[in-house]
Enzyme design. Sequence first.
Site, PDB file in Angstrom:
ATOM      1  N   ASP A  67      34.777  42.088  39.997  1.00  0.00           N
ATOM      2  CA  ASP A  67      35.557  43.131  39.355  1.00  0.00           C
ATOM      3  C   ASP A  67      34.726  43.881  38.317  1.00  0.00           C
ATOM      4  OD1 ASP A  67      35.346  40.988  37.670  1.00  0.00           O
ATOM      5  OD2 ASP A  67      37.398  41.034  36.986  1.00  0.00           O
ATOM      6  N   GLU A 114      38.349  37.684  37.270  1.00  0.00           N
ATOM      7  CA  GLU A 114      38.009  36.339  36.806  1.00  0.00           C
ATOM      8  C   GLU A 114      38.153  36.201  35.316  1.00  0.00           C
ATOM      9  OE1 GLU A 114      34.450  37.749  34.943  1.00  0.00           O
ATOM     10  OE2 GLU A 114      35.492  38.603  36.598  1.00  0.00           O
TER      11      GLU A 114
END
Length: 79
Positions: free
Chosen positions: A21, A79
């Site tokens: 991400d 995460e």
Amino acid sequence: MIAEIAGQHPGPCVIIGADMDALPTEEATGLPFASTVQRSMHACGHDLHTASLLGAAQALLALKPRLRGNVRLMFQPAE
């Protein structure tokens, strides 16, 4: 997202993970490949993490006839 490569022989299952991400940071580099999404910047190697995991998958698939056990590939967002 998780993908699994099943080995041809019995053995343990291992997992290899990569975060994928962007950071919630404003892109201010001015580079031609800079993010165009507000408050999203690929600044800490996530692209490399994902590419590395894909490379590992390709190598493991080539070794599949000799692979003992399974390998799970985890692509981890947020995460």
